[in-house]
Design a protein around this motif. Sequence first.
Motif, mmCIF file in Angstrom:
data_model
loop_
_atom_site.group_PDB
_atom_site.id
_atom_site.type_symbol
_atom_site.label_atom_id
_atom_site.label_comp_id
_atom_site.label_asym_id
_atom_site.label_seq_id
_atom_site.Cartn_x
_atom_site.Cartn_y
_atom_site.Cartn_z
ATOM 1 N N LYS A 168 0.820 -1.207 0.000
ATOM 2 C CA LYS A 168 0.000 0.000 0.000
ATOM 3 C C LYS A 168 0.851 1.253 0.000
ATOM 4 C CE LYS A 168 -0.585 0.540 4.969
ATOM 5 N NZ LYS A 168 -0.571 -0.582 5.882
ATOM 6 N N LYS A 169 2.104 1.110 0.423
ATOM 7 C CA LYS A 169 2.945 2.289 0.569
ATOM 8 C C LYS A 169 3.698 2.603 -0.728
ATOM 9 C CE LYS A 169 5.793 4.117 4.287
ATOM 10 N NZ LYS A 169 6.393 3.688 5.552
ATOM 11 N N CYS A 170 4.286 1.582 -1.374
ATOM 12 C CA CYS A 170 5.118 1.877 -2.538
ATOM 13 C C CYS A 170 4.598 1.250 -3.822
ATOM 14 C CB CYS A 170 6.560 1.457 -2.278
ATOM 15 S SG CYS A 170 6.774 -0.323 -2.200
ATOM 16 N N ASP A 171 3.437 0.556 -3.736
ATOM 17 C CA ASP A 171 2.786 0.046 -4.940
ATOM 18 C C ASP A 171 3.567 -1.067 -5.649
ATOM 19 O OD1 ASP A 171 0.311 0.484 -6.265
ATOM 20 O OD2 ASP A 171 1.447 1.118 -8.021
ATOM 21 N N THR A 172 4.426 -1.792 -4.924
ATOM 22 C CA THR A 172 5.151 -2.892 -5.549
ATOM 23 C C THR A 172 4.308 -4.159 -5.499
ATOM 24 O OG1 THR A 172 7.125 -1.908 -4.622
ATOM 25 C CG2 THR A 172 7.361 -4.095 -5.569
ATOM 26 N N LEU A 173 4.333 -4.914 -6.601
ATOM 27 C CA LEU A 173 3.580 -6.166 -6.658
ATOM 28 C C LEU A 173 4.418 -7.302 -6.061
ATOM 29 C CD1 LEU A 173 0.935 -7.442 -8.014
ATOM 30 C CD2 LEU A 173 2.498 -8.144 -9.819
ATOM 31 N N HIS A 174 3.802 -8.073 -5.159
ATOM 32 C CA HIS A 174 4.516 -9.204 -4.565
ATOM 33 C C HIS A 174 3.707 -10.480 -4.765
ATOM 34 C CE1 HIS A 174 7.350 -6.681 -2.337
ATOM 35 N NE2 HIS A 174 6.341 -5.893 -2.069
ATOM 36 N N ARG A 175 4.429 -11.598 -4.935
ATOM 37 C CA ARG A 175 3.760 -12.889 -4.898
ATOM 38 C C ARG A 175 3.795 -13.354 -3.452
ATOM 39 N NH1 ARG A 175 3.070 -16.933 -8.814
ATOM 40 N NH2 ARG A 175 4.434 -15.917 -10.321
#
Lengths: 197, 213
Positions: free
Chosen positions: B14-21
């Motif tokens: 939510k903070k840096c918008d990085t996609l994680h699996r």
Amino acid sequence: MIKSSNFVRCHTCEAVNYEYHGKGIFCRRCHSRIHQSRNISYHKTWAFLITAIILYIPANLYPILITKKFGVQTESTILGGIIHLWEVGSYPIAIIILVASVFVPLLKFIFITYLLISTKYNVKSSRIDKHKLFYITEAIGPWSMIDVFVVIILSVLIHFSGVQVFPGTGATSFALMVFFTMLSALSFDTKLIKKES
Amino acid sequence: MLTDKELDNFIICKKCDTLHRKIPLHQGGKALCSKCNTLIYHRDDKMIEKTLALVITTIISLMVAFNFTIISININGLEQSLSLLSLFSVLLEHQQYVVGVMFLFLIVLFPLMMLSSIFFALFFITIKRYGYTVRRLLILLSHLKHWNMLDIFFISLLVAMVKLFDYAKIELGIAFIAFILTLGLELTITKNINFDELWRKYENTYGDNYDKE
Ligand SMILES: [Zn+2]
Ligand SMILES: [Zn+2]
């Protein structure tokens, strides 16, 4: 191929959704609207921001706190109050109020304006930075209410027949200003940031 | 195209918008964002039971905070006390309607709505009924979280107390302690609750029956 820019996070339920550029999307899980059309979000954010900036003027010009001491009325504005606190040596409180009621709103105005302009004209800066900036803007917003709450609390406690303290017009303008800045931040669409990548 | 189930294996910070699996965690485990170190999800198999117990305690504590004296001051023998009731009567007396209404919503109604929404959402999920209501409550909660200013009110209270320190004798009331307790509990609830997990539970519990509304 899993590419980060093909996906978008739903603000309501946190679900990962496919991004369809340039279109309004509804979340697959909670059916909330994730994006409005770009223009609506853009103009809404500006409208709330400008309202907030206009309200910031009376919030600073009109007294936020009025003191009535045996019939004599003195009024103090936000800045006047901070200067007074500094002069009598309450430095920590002066700094808290200065940060919460002057710096935080100004920073929010600057951040949101920057986000709006830079996303509109695709000013180059890393996408992560803008997301962080937006996150900070959202998080610090409500803290500017401190001064209004302090004035309310004082007006209840200093409520004697001889001496009375109460909120002035500045308090109302200030509270509304905070409200509209928050609305502005909430209507800012993070998709505006995404588009450039 | 990935299916919804496969999409559920991903999470966006939510903070840096990085996609994680997502990776499976042990009970009590936490997953941090690899870019910005924010906590993105955690696993707690007893999340619903724990949060329900916490919410009930918090509502009781908030009721005490709202109904009793928060602080009282004494200036040269003159006494005055602050409670929610005296606060609204003074605001009305000074005709501060806008500020009064904002205060009513930000400090009283929204925190109460937030806590009771969490309570009912979790309770209905536990008894596996009223799916549509659960969904409305979860959506309501995502909007309410921006507008609860109980913590800011408490900091303001401290600032006001420091301002009065030189002239007045300050006495803490029972509601002051209740405020601290409420804020501590609220913080624990926010840390404990996992909305992504709740939504997935909602989907598993109620299936597609309510999704069309
Ligand atoms: Zn959603
Ligand atoms: Zn991150």
